[in-house]
Design a protein around this motif. Structure first.
Motif, PDB file in Angstrom:
ATOM      1  N   PHE A 259      14.151  -7.273 -10.057  1.00  0.00           N
ATOM      2  CA  PHE A 259      15.139  -6.877  -8.984  1.00  0.00           C
ATOM      3  C   PHE A 259      14.747  -5.499  -8.600  1.00  0.00           C
ATOM      4  O   PHE A 259      14.841  -5.191  -7.134  1.00  0.00           O
ATOM      5  N   MET A 260      14.601  -4.603  -9.476  1.00  0.00           N
ATOM      6  CA  MET A 260      14.252  -2.976  -8.847  1.00  0.00           C
ATOM      7  C   MET A 260      12.917  -3.073  -7.846  1.00  0.00           C
ATOM      8  O   MET A 260      12.685  -2.595  -6.987  1.00  0.00           O
ATOM      9  N   LEU A 261      11.881  -3.821  -8.155  1.00  0.00           N
ATOM     10  CA  LEU A 261      10.804  -4.080  -7.663  1.00  0.00           C
ATOM     11  C   LEU A 261      11.081  -4.630  -6.234  1.00  0.00           C
ATOM     12  O   LEU A 261      10.686  -4.106  -5.254  1.00  0.00           O
ATOM     13  N   GLY A 262      11.990  -5.472  -6.120  1.00  0.00           N
ATOM     14  CA  GLY A 262      12.586  -5.970  -4.783  1.00  0.00           C
ATOM     15  C   GLY A 262      13.028  -4.821  -4.048  1.00  0.00           C
ATOM     16  O   GLY A 262      12.676  -4.826  -2.827  1.00  0.00           O
ATOM     17  N   SER A 263      13.744  -4.010  -4.681  1.00  0.00           N
ATOM     18  CA  SER A 263      14.468  -2.851  -4.010  1.00  0.00           C
ATOM     19  C   SER A 263      13.377  -1.884  -3.271  1.00  0.00           C
ATOM     20  O   SER A 263      13.664  -1.630  -2.224  1.00  0.00           O
ATOM     21  N   LEU A 264      12.478  -1.804  -4.159  1.00  0.00           N
ATOM     22  CA  LEU A 264      11.252  -0.945  -3.689  1.00  0.00           C
ATOM     23  C   LEU A 264      10.567  -1.538  -2.517  1.00  0.00           C
ATOM     24  O   LEU A 264      10.112  -0.570  -1.417  1.00  0.00           O
ATOM     25  N   VAL A 265      10.330  -2.825  -2.461  1.00  0.00           N
ATOM     26  CA  VAL A 265       9.756  -3.484  -1.336  1.00  0.00           C
ATOM     27  C   VAL A 265      10.570  -3.117   0.212  1.00  0.00           C
ATOM     28  O   VAL A 265       9.965  -3.050   0.941  1.00  0.00           O
ATOM     29  N   GLU A 266      11.941  -3.538  -0.105  1.00  0.00           N
ATOM     30  CA  GLU A 266      13.050  -3.127   0.925  1.00  0.00           C
ATOM     31  C   GLU A 266      12.982  -1.725   1.480  1.00  0.00           C
ATOM     32  O   GLU A 266      12.969  -1.481   2.573  1.00  0.00           O
ATOM     33  N   MET A 267      12.821  -0.865   0.330  1.00  0.00           N
ATOM     34  CA  MET A 267      12.901   0.605   0.886  1.00  0.00           C
ATOM     35  C   MET A 267      11.338   1.168   1.574  1.00  0.00           C
ATOM     36  O   MET A 267      11.493   1.886   2.311  1.00  0.00           O
ATOM     37  N   ALA A 268      10.357   0.235   1.328  1.00  0.00           N
ATOM     38  CA  ALA A 268       9.223   0.476   1.674  1.00  0.00           C
ATOM     39  C   ALA A 268       9.048  -0.269   3.173  1.00  0.00           C
ATOM     40  O   ALA A 268       8.112   0.332   3.983  1.00  0.00           O
ATOM     41  N   GLY A 269       9.989  -0.918   3.541  1.00  0.00           N
ATOM     42  CA  GLY A 269       9.851  -1.524   4.908  1.00  0.00           C
ATOM     43  C   GLY A 269       9.264  -2.785   4.997  1.00  0.00           C
ATOM     44  O   GLY A 269       8.831  -2.928   6.076  1.00  0.00           O
ATOM     45  N   ILE A 270       8.691  -3.195   4.025  1.00  0.00           N
ATOM     46  CA  ILE A 270       7.933  -4.530   4.193  1.00  0.00           C
ATOM     47  C   ILE A 270       8.735  -5.878   3.577  1.00  0.00           C
ATOM     48  O   ILE A 270       7.841  -6.666   3.196  1.00  0.00           O
ATOM     49  N   LEU A 271      10.029  -5.805   3.583  1.00  0.00           N
ATOM     50  CA  LEU A 271      10.589  -6.911   3.130  1.00  0.00           C
ATOM     51  C   LEU A 271      10.259  -8.132   3.911  1.00  0.00           C
ATOM     52  O   LEU A 271      10.319  -9.166   3.323  1.00  0.00           O
ATOM     53  N   LYS A 272       9.943  -8.043   5.367  1.00  0.00           N
ATOM     54  CA  LYS A 272       9.693  -9.240   6.327  1.00  0.00           C
ATOM     55  C   LYS A 272       8.443  -9.580   6.481  1.00  0.00           C
ATOM     56  O   LYS A 272       8.014 -10.594   7.239  1.00  0.00           O
ATOM     57  N   VAL A 273       7.351  -9.021   5.616  1.00  0.00           N
ATOM     58  CA  VAL A 273       6.077  -9.273   5.718  1.00  0.00           C
ATOM     59  C   VAL A 273       5.980 -10.598   5.093  1.00  0.00           C
ATOM     60  O   VAL A 273       6.626 -10.827   3.903  1.00  0.00           O
ATOM     61  N   ASP A 274       5.124 -11.554   5.540  1.00  0.00           N
ATOM     62  CA  ASP A 274       4.877 -12.748   4.827  1.00  0.00           C
ATOM     63  C   ASP A 274       4.345 -12.603   3.699  1.00  0.00           C
ATOM     64  O   ASP A 274       3.495 -11.615   3.159  1.00  0.00           O
ATOM     65  N   GLU A 275       4.599 -13.692   2.656  1.00  0.00           N
ATOM     66  CA  GLU A 275       4.188 -13.740   1.191  1.00  0.00           C
ATOM     67  C   GLU A 275       2.707 -13.431   0.982  1.00  0.00           C
ATOM     68  O   GLU A 275       2.130 -13.011   0.376  1.00  0.00           O
ATOM     69  N   ASP A 276       1.935 -14.279   1.922  1.00  0.00           N
ATOM     70  CA  ASP A 276       0.442 -14.292   1.752  1.00  0.00           C
ATOM     71  C   ASP A 276      -0.157 -12.794   1.978  1.00  0.00           C
ATOM     72  O   ASP A 276      -0.928 -12.049   1.142  1.00  0.00           O
ATOM     73  N   THR A 277       0.311 -11.962   3.004  1.00  0.00           N
ATOM     74  CA  THR A 277      -0.141 -10.571   3.220  1.00  0.00           C
ATOM     75  C   THR A 277       0.408  -9.797   2.224  1.00  0.00           C
ATOM     76  O   THR A 277      -0.350  -8.974   1.681  1.00  0.00           O
ATOM     77  N   LEU A 278       1.754  -9.724   1.674  1.00  0.00           N
ATOM     78  CA  LEU A 278       2.153  -8.885   0.766  1.00  0.00           C
ATOM     79  C   LEU A 278       1.371  -9.168  -0.482  1.00  0.00           C
ATOM     80  O   LEU A 278       1.066  -8.076  -1.070  1.00  0.00           O
ATOM     81  N   LEU A 279       1.200 -10.278  -0.948  1.00  0.00           N
ATOM     82  CA  LEU A 279       0.427 -10.594  -2.120  1.00  0.00           C
ATOM     83  C   LEU A 279      -1.055  -9.993  -1.926  1.00  0.00           C
ATOM     84  O   LEU A 279      -1.628  -9.382  -2.893  1.00  0.00           O
ATOM     85  N   GLY A 280      -1.619 -10.022  -1.134  1.00  0.00           N
ATOM     86  CA  GLY A 280      -3.060  -9.699  -0.715  1.00  0.00           C
ATOM     87  C   GLY A 280      -3.091  -8.022  -0.802  1.00  0.00           C
ATOM     88  O   GLY A 280      -3.740  -7.441  -1.501  1.00  0.00           O
ATOM     89  N   GLY A 281      -1.962  -7.579  -0.228  1.00  0.00           N
ATOM     90  CA  GLY A 281      -1.861  -5.904   0.045  1.00  0.00           C
ATOM     91  C   GLY A 281      -1.583  -5.443  -1.680  1.00  0.00           C
ATOM     92  O   GLY A 281      -2.009  -4.556  -2.059  1.00  0.00           O
ATOM     93  N   LEU A 282      -0.700  -6.262  -2.334  1.00  0.00           N
ATOM     94  CA  LEU A 282      -0.471  -6.119  -3.464  1.00  0.00           C
ATOM     95  C   LEU A 282      -1.795  -6.099  -4.589  1.00  0.00           C
ATOM     96  O   LEU A 282      -1.981  -5.212  -5.532  1.00  0.00           O
ATOM     97  N   MET A 283      -2.516  -7.037  -4.316  1.00  0.00           N
ATOM     98  CA  MET A 283      -3.698  -7.153  -5.192  1.00  0.00           C
ATOM     99  C   MET A 283      -4.749  -6.081  -4.763  1.00  0.00           C
ATOM    100  O   MET A 283      -5.370  -5.578  -5.561  1.00  0.00           O
TER     101      MET A 283
END
Length: 112
Positions: free
Chosen positions: A50-74
């Motif tokens: 839940f807290m990591l989700g809050s960080l994603v929201e704070m970073a402004g990347i909540l609306k990035v598609d899952e594939d891009t987000l996962l690739g970026g996190l990797m």
């Protein structure tokens, strides 16, 4: 009247039954403790998610598609695991800490 041997046998059987009940109680207590430990671990894991989700929201990347987000996190994981990138990650940490402090200050002002 019963003999000493019979009395000893009766006491022995009673002690065995008492030990059996104590063992069952111990097993039950351990199972309960294991369930509680698993529950707490699950609760902590979910809280962290839940807290990591809050960080994603704070970073402004909540609306990035899952594939891009996962690739970026990797890619981020690769950078974090590279000892040569300690300067980069130290700057990220400073920037993140400042942003979190600013966010907390703003949150506290809203509460008052």
């Amino acid at each position: 009247m019963t003999s000493q041997a019979e009395n000893a046998k009766i006491r022995h059987l009673a002690a065995l039954e008492s030990a059996r009940r104590a063992k069952e109680t111990l097993i039950s207590i351990r199972k309960k403790q294991d369930r509680k430990k698993k529950f707490v671990e699950c609760k902590n894991r979910n809280h962290k998610r839940f807290m990591l989700g809050s960080l994603v929201e704070m970073a402004g990347i909540l609306k990035v598609d899952e594939d891009t987000l996962l690739g970026g996190l990797m890619e981020l994981a690769n950078i974090l695991n590279d000892p040569a990138k300690t300067t980069t990650t130290a700057l990220w940490k400073q920037h993140g800490a400042a942003t979190l402090a600013q966010h907390e200050t703003a949150r506290l002002k809203k509460v008052k």
